[in-house]
Design a protein around this motif. Structure first.
Motif, PDB file in Angstrom:
ATOM      1  N   PRO A 166      86.411 -25.079 -94.285  1.00 60.37           N
ATOM      2  CA  PRO A 166      86.267 -23.884 -92.965  1.00 60.37           C
ATOM      3  C   PRO A 166      84.647 -23.314 -92.467  1.00 60.37           C
ATOM      4  N   GLU A 167      83.039 -24.204 -92.957  1.00 55.94           N
ATOM      5  CA  GLU A 167      82.063 -23.337 -93.049  1.00 55.94           C
ATOM      6  C   GLU A 167      81.637 -24.069 -91.705  1.00 55.94           C
ATOM      7  N   ALA A 168      81.911 -25.144 -91.845  1.00 54.64           N
ATOM      8  CA  ALA A 168      81.741 -26.206 -90.640  1.00 54.64           C
ATOM      9  C   ALA A 168      82.460 -25.705 -89.275  1.00 54.64           C
ATOM     10  N   THR A 169      83.357 -25.401 -89.389  1.00 57.26           N
ATOM     11  CA  THR A 169      84.644 -24.562 -87.836  1.00 57.26           C
ATOM     12  C   THR A 169      83.563 -23.635 -88.309  1.00 57.26           C
ATOM     13  N   LEU A 170      83.101 -22.439 -88.969  1.00 53.12           N
ATOM     14  CA  LEU A 170      82.275 -21.834 -88.551  1.00 53.12           C
ATOM     15  C   LEU A 170      81.315 -21.681 -87.485  1.00 53.12           C
ATOM     16  N   ARG A 171      80.018 -23.039 -88.223  1.00 52.27           N
ATOM     17  CA  ARG A 171      78.928 -23.530 -87.757  1.00 52.27           C
ATOM     18  C   ARG A 171      79.056 -23.978 -86.091  1.00 52.27           C
ATOM     19  N   LYS A 172      79.933 -24.513 -85.770  1.00 49.46           N
ATOM     20  CA  LYS A 172      80.662 -24.867 -84.490  1.00 49.46           C
ATOM     21  C   LYS A 172      80.632 -23.759 -84.021  1.00 49.46           C
ATOM     22  N   ARG A 173      81.109 -23.309 -84.278  1.00 52.13           N
ATOM     23  CA  ARG A 173      81.859 -21.791 -83.180  1.00 52.13           C
ATOM     24  C   ARG A 173      80.365 -21.182 -83.466  1.00 52.13           C
ATOM     25  N   LEU A 174      79.386 -20.784 -84.277  1.00 52.50           N
ATOM     26  CA  LEU A 174      78.057 -20.374 -83.747  1.00 52.50           C
ATOM     27  C   LEU A 174      77.403 -21.384 -82.940  1.00 52.50           C
ATOM     28  N   TYR A 175      77.530 -22.559 -83.007  1.00 52.34           N
ATOM     29  CA  TYR A 175      76.658 -23.269 -82.432  1.00 52.34           C
ATOM     30  C   TYR A 175      76.487 -22.826 -80.691  1.00 52.34           C
ATOM     31  N   TRP A 176      78.433 -22.791 -80.592  1.00 49.74           N
ATOM     32  CA  TRP A 176      79.176 -22.856 -79.617  1.00 49.74           C
ATOM     33  C   TRP A 176      78.669 -21.050 -78.568  1.00 49.74           C
ATOM     34  N   HIS A 177      77.929 -20.480 -79.082  1.00 50.18           N
ATOM     35  CA  HIS A 177      78.069 -19.416 -78.908  1.00 50.18           C
ATOM     36  C   HIS A 177      76.435 -19.023 -78.498  1.00 50.18           C
ATOM     37  N   SER A 178      75.494 -19.744 -79.612  1.00 52.10           N
ATOM     38  CA  SER A 178      74.206 -20.053 -79.422  1.00 52.10           C
ATOM     39  C   SER A 178      73.915 -20.147 -78.124  1.00 52.10           C
ATOM     40  N   ARG A 179      74.221 -21.332 -77.492  1.00 51.14           N
ATOM     41  CA  ARG A 179      74.764 -22.067 -76.442  1.00 51.14           C
ATOM     42  C   ARG A 179      74.796 -21.234 -74.743  1.00 51.14           C
ATOM     43  N   ARG A 180      73.450 -20.295 -74.512  1.00 49.37           N
ATOM     44  CA  ARG A 180      73.902 -18.641 -73.677  1.00 49.37           C
ATOM     45  C   ARG A 180      73.566 -19.490 -72.036  1.00 49.37           C
ATOM     46  N   GLY A 181      73.605 -18.856 -71.375  1.00 47.26           N
ATOM     47  CA  GLY A 181      73.843 -19.006 -69.458  1.00 47.26           C
ATOM     48  C   GLY A 181      71.833 -19.802 -69.463  1.00 47.26           C
ATOM     49  N   MET A 182      70.767 -19.195 -70.891  1.00 44.94           N
ATOM     50  CA  MET A 182      69.121 -19.101 -70.145  1.00 44.94           C
ATOM     51  C   MET A 182      68.950 -20.123 -71.166  1.00 44.94           C
ATOM     52  N   TRP A 183      68.123 -20.736 -71.433  1.00 46.01           N
ATOM     53  CA  TRP A 183      67.399 -22.126 -71.353  1.00 46.01           C
ATOM     54  C   TRP A 183      66.537 -21.456 -72.568  1.00 46.01           C
ATOM     55  N   GLU A 184      66.023 -20.306 -72.305  1.00 41.94           N
ATOM     56  CA  GLU A 184      65.206 -19.870 -73.008  1.00 41.94           C
ATOM     57  C   GLU A 184      65.577 -19.314 -75.059  1.00 41.94           C
ATOM     58  N   LEU A 185      67.045 -18.508 -74.464  1.00 46.80           N
ATOM     59  CA  LEU A 185      67.809 -18.058 -75.585  1.00 46.80           C
ATOM     60  C   LEU A 185      68.249 -19.611 -76.013  1.00 46.80           C
ATOM     61  N   ASP A 186      68.519 -20.254 -75.371  1.00 43.83           N
ATOM     62  CA  ASP A 186      69.251 -21.909 -76.229  1.00 43.83           C
ATOM     63  C   ASP A 186      67.525 -22.726 -77.347  1.00 43.83           C
ATOM     64  N   LEU A 187      66.624 -21.998 -76.661  1.00 39.01           N
ATOM     65  CA  LEU A 187      65.506 -22.695 -76.901  1.00 39.01           C
ATOM     66  C   LEU A 187      65.385 -21.888 -79.010  1.00 39.01           C
ATOM     67  N   LEU A 188      65.492 -20.299 -78.955  1.00 41.77           N
ATOM     68  CA  LEU A 188      65.819 -19.566 -79.597  1.00 41.77           C
ATOM     69  C   LEU A 188      66.398 -19.554 -81.518  1.00 41.77           C
ATOM     70  N   LEU A 189      67.766 -19.866 -80.565  1.00 36.49           N
ATOM     71  CA  LEU A 189      68.820 -19.972 -81.586  1.00 36.49           C
ATOM     72  C   LEU A 189      69.295 -21.056 -81.777  1.00 36.49           C
ATOM     73  N   ILE A 190      69.648 -21.628 -80.945  1.00 37.35           N
ATOM     74  CA  ILE A 190      70.186 -23.405 -82.182  1.00 37.35           C
ATOM     75  C   ILE A 190      69.295 -23.906 -82.505  1.00 37.35           C
ATOM     76  N   PRO A 191      67.662 -23.959 -82.245  1.00 32.08           N
ATOM     77  CA  PRO A 191      66.869 -24.370 -83.787  1.00 32.08           C
ATOM     78  C   PRO A 191      67.643 -23.415 -85.015  1.00 32.08           C
ATOM     79  N   PHE A 192      66.936 -22.820 -85.321  1.00 33.16           N
ATOM     80  CA  PHE A 192      67.181 -20.931 -86.410  1.00 33.16           C
ATOM     81  C   PHE A 192      68.128 -21.769 -86.779  1.00 33.16           C
ATOM     82  N   LEU A 193      69.761 -22.077 -86.299  1.00 34.33           N
ATOM     83  CA  LEU A 193      71.286 -22.245 -86.014  1.00 34.33           C
ATOM     84  C   LEU A 193      70.709 -23.332 -86.910  1.00 34.33           C
ATOM     85  N   ASP A 194      70.131 -24.323 -86.911  1.00 35.55           N
ATOM     86  CA  ASP A 194      70.119 -25.308 -87.646  1.00 35.55           C
ATOM     87  C   ASP A 194      69.342 -25.643 -88.307  1.00 35.55           C
ATOM     88  N   ALA A 195      67.786 -24.687 -88.339  1.00 33.28           N
ATOM     89  CA  ALA A 195      67.045 -24.817 -89.669  1.00 33.28           C
ATOM     90  C   ALA A 195      67.597 -23.754 -90.807  1.00 33.28           C
TER      91      ALA A 195
END
Length: 124
Positions: free
Chosen positions: A34-63
């Motif tokens: 369930p934790e991995a499923t939630l993380r996958k959902r968050l990763y999907w939602h962290s991929r935005r329509g703006m590259w600048e947001l991707d560069l901030l949200l995804i590394p934060f989510l990962d790290a």
């Protein structure tokens, strides 16, 4: 070595070279908890329509997401549901969210980007 051979070797080295975002960690597909499923959902939602947001949200989510408190995790989950233009204004420090928990998670994300070796963030 001819010029064509040199260009072919250069192309191959670029193809085979690891990407800076590659990591030795297991992929999101390696776990179906369930934790991995939630993380996958968050990763999907962290991929935005703006590259600048991707560069901030995804590394934060990962790290950082795994080390957050439950309250901060809930704030991150709520944050990625916001509109891109609001996220952009907050993460570019043009304005701050009014809600304290949302303001805290935004500050954590910005601080992570500013203190991590993330050259792409510095060029925004």
């Amino acid at each position: 070595m001819s010029l064509d051979d040199g260009l072919s070797a250069l192309r191959c080295s670029r193809i085979l070279a690891p990407h800076p975002f590659d990591s030795p960690r297991p992929t999101l597909n390696d776990d179906s908890s369930p934790e991995a499923t939630l993380r996958k959902r968050l990763y999907w939602h962290s991929r935005r329509g703006m590259w600048e947001l991707d560069l901030l949200l995804i590394p934060f989510l990962d790290a950082c997401y795994g080390d957050l408190s439950e309250a901060d995790r809930a704030a991150f989950q709520s944050l990625v549901e916001e509109e891109d233009q609001d996220l952009f204004a907050w993460l570019m420090r043009r304005e701050w969210p009014e809600e304290p928990s949302r303001r805290r998670i935004v500050k954590l994300i910005v601080e992570h980007a500013e203190t991590t070796d993330n050259d792409r963030y510095r060029n925004l």
